[in-house]
Design a protein around this motif. Sequence first.
Motif: not given
Length: 266
Positions: A26, A29, A89, A93, A116
Amino acid sequence: MSVDPVTRRPRLAAAAQQTATLAWRTLLQIRHNPWELADFSIQPVLFLLLFLFVFGGAIAGTTADYLAYMLPGVIVMNMTFVTVYVGHGLNTDLTKGFFDRLRSLPIGPWTPLAGRIIADLVKQGWCILLLLAVGYLLGFRVITSPVAVLGAIALVLTFALAMSWLMVLVGVIARDPEHVQLFGFTALFPVTFVSNAFVPVETMPAWLQTVVHVNPVSLLADAVRGLLGDGDVLMPALGVLAWSLAITAVFAPLSLWALRRRLSRG
């Protein structure tokens, strides 16, 4: 007798490693989408500058006096708002099938969600440090100790973790990421601004003061002010911890139930 590695449930150490890997995924990204960090960097600094120089003179007489009062409030406000991105987020996903791909792997069922949340806590820690650094450049000074500063950061992140469960629930039940932001910010705006984050509670109507005094955002802002500067710490901090436990106790089970239900429906 051999054990199928695909169906074997991972041990705790392996699950922790998987959580760290997914949290790192994560965070990576950001390298491909640097604008994702803008919400954790540019936005809080803009809030700090706007509130300080637009309202500082009117509320406190001088920007220096208002900075000492307002900076903890901005830290708390920004922490509350950016928890929306946990749900955003997660919803991304889910809608893009990332969780479906993970279900075919021998990983713990809770590791993608934990990864996350941990990644977003790291981003929030960065945001707190950034605001303290900008505040220092503007003249804010911590008059307590490094231990107290660490305590303030830990308390903010503890409440952020609790609020993340609320946003996880929103992220699971929302149709798309845009609705996560719509529902999340709509719910958080009154909670954040009906508080003493930016103005003293004594300036509000008597009926509103009752609400503000029990608002966890007010309690957290008071605790952070005490840890960074001067003021009561114990009672506000205990109130924040009580709220954190209550929010987690309610929304963590609901979030996990909703997530399992959504994944089971495919």
